[in-house]
Design a protein around this motif. Structure first.
Motif, short mmCIF file in Angstrom:
data_model
loop_
_atom_site.label_atom_id
_atom_site.label_comp_id
_atom_site.label_asym_id
_atom_site.label_seq_id
_atom_site.Cartn_x
_atom_site.Cartn_y
_atom_site.Cartn_z
N UNK A 80 -35.93 -33.89 -48.63
CA UNK A 80 -34.95 -32.98 -48.03
C UNK A 80 -33.61 -33.17 -48.73
N UNK A 81 -33.65 -33.69 -49.92
CA UNK A 81 -32.56 -34.02 -50.83
C UNK A 81 -31.81 -35.29 -50.45
N UNK A 82 -32.01 -35.83 -49.25
CA UNK A 82 -31.42 -37.11 -48.87
C UNK A 82 -32.44 -38.24 -48.94
N UNK A 83 -33.63 -37.98 -48.46
CA UNK A 83 -34.71 -38.98 -48.45
C UNK A 83 -35.95 -38.36 -49.06
N UNK A 84 -36.81 -39.23 -49.59
CA UNK A 84 -38.06 -38.78 -50.20
C UNK A 84 -39.20 -39.61 -49.64
N UNK A 85 -40.29 -38.95 -49.28
CA UNK A 85 -41.46 -39.61 -48.71
C UNK A 85 -42.66 -39.32 -49.62
#
Length: 151
Positions: A80-85
């Motif tokens: 979501x451009x802040x965190x990556x899973x």
């Protein structure tokens, strides 16, 4: 005679409430696995789901993260451009699934990796699932396409 009618009426009312309670309990029991809550990658990182909890995750497929394994196994990252899973999926991806495109996956977290059982992708070049748009808007990074009104 009057007392008998009153007693019968009370019995019917009590029976109706018991049946209502039983039916509500059965509906709740049947739906316990059918309700999947949507989370963005930032929400997954800040409030990790319990082990084995089924939920939906959505965002953009991170650029350069799509790796096709042996057979139908695919791994990629959703952001979501802040965190990556990191995500793994064993199955056939939708035709329109691509990097930098919106997606929603259903599955659960296992050892820090989202194991997807279902992947949904956009259906045209301007569509993005509402949940993904809302999550990106919360992050302040969503820009509506010029030919689509803000939703």
């Amino acid at each position: 005679m009057r007392g008998l009618k009153k007693k019968r009426r009370i019995q019917i009312i009590v029976l109706a409430f018991v049946l209502l309670g039983v039916s509500t309990a059965l509906i709740g029991y049947a739906m316990r696995d059918g309700i999947n809550f949507f989370r963005s990658p930032s929400q997954v990182v800040s409030d990790p789901p319990s082990q084995g909890e089924v939920f939906r995750i959505g965002g953009l497929v991170a650029e350069g993260s799509l790796v096709r394994g042996q057979g139908e196994t695919v791994s990629f990252s959703v952001t979501d451009t802040n965190e990556t899973i990191p995500v793994t999926f064993a199955g056939v991806l939708p035709d329109l699934f691509a990097e930098n495109a919106g997606m929603v996956g259903t599955g659960s977290m296992e050892n820090g990796v989202f194991k997807a059982t279902e992947i949904l992708a956009k259906h045209d070049e301007t569509y993005m699932p509402k949940e993904v748009v809302d999550a990106l808007k919360e992050q302040g990074v969503y820009e509506a396409p010029s030919d689509q009104p803000n939703g």
